[in-house]
Structure formats: structure tokens, C-alpha cells
Enzyme design. Structure first.
Site, mmCIF file in Angstrom:
data_model
loop_
_atom_site.group_PDB
_atom_site.id
_atom_site.type_symbol
_atom_site.label_atom_id
_atom_site.label_comp_id
_atom_site.label_asym_id
_atom_site.label_seq_id
_atom_site.Cartn_x
_atom_site.Cartn_y
_atom_site.Cartn_z
ATOM 1 C CE LYS A 167 -3.756 2.487 2.501
ATOM 2 N NZ LYS A 167 -4.809 2.355 3.217
ATOM 3 C CE LYS A 201 -6.196 1.616 -0.577
ATOM 4 N NZ LYS A 201 -6.541 1.742 0.578
HETATM 5 C C1 PBG Z 1 -7.914 3.199 4.953
HETATM 6 C C2 PBG Z 1 -8.083 3.026 3.580
HETATM 7 C C3 PBG Z 1 -7.553 4.039 3.119
HETATM 8 C C4 PBG Z 1 -7.650 3.564 1.881
HETATM 9 C C5 PBG Z 1 -9.000 2.373 2.201
HETATM 10 N N1 PBG Z 1 -8.161 2.330 3.290
HETATM 11 C C6 PBG Z 1 -7.632 5.342 2.537
HETATM 12 C C7 PBG Z 1 -6.088 5.611 3.647
HETATM 13 O O1 PBG Z 1 -5.067 4.899 3.982
HETATM 14 O O2 PBG Z 1 -5.766 7.005 3.559
HETATM 15 C C8 PBG Z 1 -8.158 3.869 0.170
HETATM 16 C C9 PBG Z 1 -9.499 3.473 -0.095
HETATM 17 C C10 PBG Z 1 -9.436 4.110 -1.466
HETATM 18 O O3 PBG Z 1 -8.843 5.517 -1.822
HETATM 19 O O4 PBG Z 1 -10.912 3.878 -2.228
HETATM 20 N N2 PBG Z 1 -6.401 2.597 6.010
HETATM 21 ZN ZN ZN Z 2 -6.165 3.985 8.037
#
Ligand code: PBG
Ligand code: ZN
Length: 322
Positions: free
Chosen positions: A193, A246
Site C-alpha cells: 500500500k 494499492k
Molecule cells: C484506510 C484506507 C484508505 C483506503 C482504504 N483504506 C485510505 C488511506 O489509507 O488513507 C483507500 C481507499 C480508496 O481510496 O478507495 N487505511
Molecule cells: Zn487507515
């Protein structure tokens, strides 16, 4: 004699026959935002077609998704009480735990329910963990995540998806679940991520933006492909069942390397900013929205994703694009 690759592109029947990449509805996971209250259906501005639902309206919408062939959902809790220690995240009666119970009671094994596990929507500061001295404390956060995962699993979640990026959280969650005889609850790790600006619309939707600073001290640096392999290998070793990349669109190279380096299923998350860009340009008439959406879906699959988490899933199925 001239070699003529165009011969196999001559007709639709031929093109279908020789297509190297195929999509199936079974690859899709559809995300939902669940909020407290009753009778809430509240559209999210920057994500046309996506809404906040209370548990009662969620039930109806999921029924519609199921009738369209979407049988896997990923739940995010929004609008719970925010505290320093994220204690509302592991409440037995959190909005996510409640939603899981209601969905599983109603649809049983016809619906596969996955829950996002992270603290950012439950903390006053909006970070994905316990903040002390301006630093997200790793091991304390893992304890909270494990409790949160347990509360979802005990409510009946089929799969837990931790999205925080703490070290050791897959092991911490796996051990916690196993101690409570939940050894069959699966874990899909957001293993690669990136610290990405593509999460913008989601943070508005989930009210989870960090109040101060950014997430670069835990999410990954998008300049580091070698490090992605190290992160995902650790998650696999700690017991993850599925690995995820992601965002997806700007990281097809990473999806491909991950597919080549693991035997686990590989998921990708086509995130909010990627969705919003397509919807906005489509609404302006600047692109052919349907064609761009499907081109993106095939790109994920071609890169090696076996599972696609996407806000587009509902429209794709509704309009019969696959
Ligand atoms: C929270 C989380 C996020 C997303 C999924 N879980 C945002 C972040 O890490 O700030 C992003 C999902 C999306 O943008 O569709 N940890
Ligand atoms: Zn988060």
C-alpha cells in the site's frame, strides 16, 4: 510471404477466441461505506454512484448487488466516535460489526463479507494507528488492530483486510483469531500500500484524513519497487491468505512483479481517486466512460490481478459490460 498478425483480428468471433485476458464477475469485490443511523443513503460528492448507507439501507443495496452477481463486499465503517485510542473501532456493536451480523444473518453463505481493519476513521488525529510523540506506535497499534479484527470476525466476517501498514500486523491478527478458534477467518493483506494522493476522495468519504502530517512513515514510498517484494514476502510469511497492491492503475508493474513472485492470489484495489478521475472525465464527455472503465479492468487482469476491488463493479454488472 508476409507474416500477417492482423489475420486473427479480422472479426469479433476471432478476436473473442484469441483474447488472452478474460474478466469474470467472480473477480470483483465491491466496497461499501457503512454509517450509524437509520434510513441513510447519502451520496459521496467526489464519487458519483457511491453512497454512505446505514445498516438497514445497506441490506437492501447489497440485495441488489447480489442479484447482479456481486457476491463479495468490503465494508468500511464511517462516522463512529473518534478517540485517541480508537476504542470505538473494536466495539462489539460498532457499525461494521452490526452490519456484518445483519448481512450474514440475511444472506448467509450467499454473500462473502470482508471488513477493512484500520483505525484512521476512529481516531481524533486520523492516523492509521496509535499516535504518541507524533509517531504512530507500531506494536500498540497492532494490538488494537487485532482487537478490531476479532470483533469483526466474531460478528461473522469471512475475511479481514488490514489496511494500516504496521509491521507484524498480519501475524498479530492471525494469532488473535486463532486463539479464539477463528482459524478459518481469512486475511487479505493490503500488503503493498503506497502513500498515495489517489486516496483523496476516500478520505473525504471516510472522514479519515490525518489532521496533521501524512502517512509516509507507514505507507510505502512509490519509488521503491524492490521494497514492495520485501513487504509482501513478510505478509505471506506471517500468514496472509491474499496479497494486495494499492492503488492499481499507476502500479501495474508492481501487480505484475507480485504475481510472478508469489503463489498466493493477488488482489488490486482500484482506489477512489482512480474512480473519480474516470467518472469526472466521463461526465464532461471527454472520454468514453464505459470503454475506459473496461480498458482499466482488463489492464488489471492482464497485469496479473486475480481479484479486483473496484467501485465500478456495480455499474459494470448493472449495465452488463461483462
Ligand atoms: C484506510 C484506507 C484508505 C483506503 C482504504 N483504506 C485510505 C488511506 O489509507 O488513507 C483507500 C481507499 C480508496 O481510496 O478507495 N487505511
Ligand atoms: Zn487507515
Amino acid at each position: 510471404m508476409l507474416i500477417r498478425p492482423r489475420r486473427l483480428r479480422k472479426s469479433p468471433i476471432l478476436r473473442e477466441m484469441v483474447a488472452e485476458t478474460r474478466l469474470s464477475k467472480d473477480m470483483f469485490i465491491y466496497p461499501y461505506f457503512v454509517v450509524p443511523g437509520k434510513n441513510v443513503v447519502h451520496g459521496i460528492d467526489a464519487m458519483p454512484g457511491v453512497s454512505h448507507f446505514s445498516v438497514d439501507t445497506l441490506l437492501k443495496d447489497v440485495e441488489k448487488s447480489l442479484s447482479l452477481g456481486i457476491n463479495k463486499v468490503l465494508l468500511f465503517g464511517v462516522g463512529e466516535e473518534k478517540t485517541e485510542d480508537a476504542s470505538s473501532s473494536y466495539d462489539k456493536h460498532s457499525v461494521v460489526a452490526n452490519a456484518v451480523r445483519v448481512l450474514k444473518r440475511e444472506f448467509s453463505d450467499d454473500l462473502y463479507v470482508i471488513t477493512d481493519v484500520c483505525t484512521c476513521a476512529y481516531t481524533t488525529h486520523g492516523h492509521c494507528g496509535i499516535l504518541e510523540h507524533d509517531y504512530v506506535q507500531n506494536d500498540k497499534t497492532v494490538d488494537v488492530l487485532a482487537k478490531m479484527a476479532l470483533s469483526h470476525a466474531q460478528a461473522g466476517a469471512d475475511m479481514i483486510a488490514p489496511s494500516d501498514m504496521m509491521d507484524g500486523r498480519i501475524l498479530g491478527i492471525r494469532e488473535k483469531l486463532d486463539q479464539h478458534n477463528l482459524e478459518n477467518t481469512a486475511i487479505m493483506s493490503y500488503s503493498i500500500k503506497f502513500a498515495s494522493a489517489y486516496y483523496g476522495p476516500f478520505r473525504e468519504a471516510a472522514d479519515s484524513a490525518p489532521g496533521k502530517g501524512d502517512r509516509k512513515a507507514y505507507q510505502m514510498d512509490f519509488r521503491n519497487p524492490r521494497e514492495t517484494m520485501r513487504e509482501s514476502a513478510l505478509d505471506e510469511y506471517e500468514g496472509a491468505d491474499i496479497l494486495m497492491v494499492k492503488p492499481a492503475l499507476a502500479y501495474l508493474d508492481v501487480i505484475k512483479s507480485l504475481r510472478e513472485s508469489t503463489d498466493l492470489p493477488v488482489a488490486c484495489y482500484n482506489v477512489s481517486g482512480e474512480y473519480s478521475m474516470v467518472k469526472a472525465a466521463g461526465a464532461k464527455g471527454w472520454i468514453d466512460e464505459q470503454k475506459v472503465i473496461m480498458e482499466n479492468m482488463y489492464a488489471f487482469s492482464r497485469a496479473g490481478a486475480n481479484i479486483i476491488i473496484t467501485y465500478h463493479a456495480r455499474e459494470i454488472m448493472e449495465k452488463g459490460w461483462i
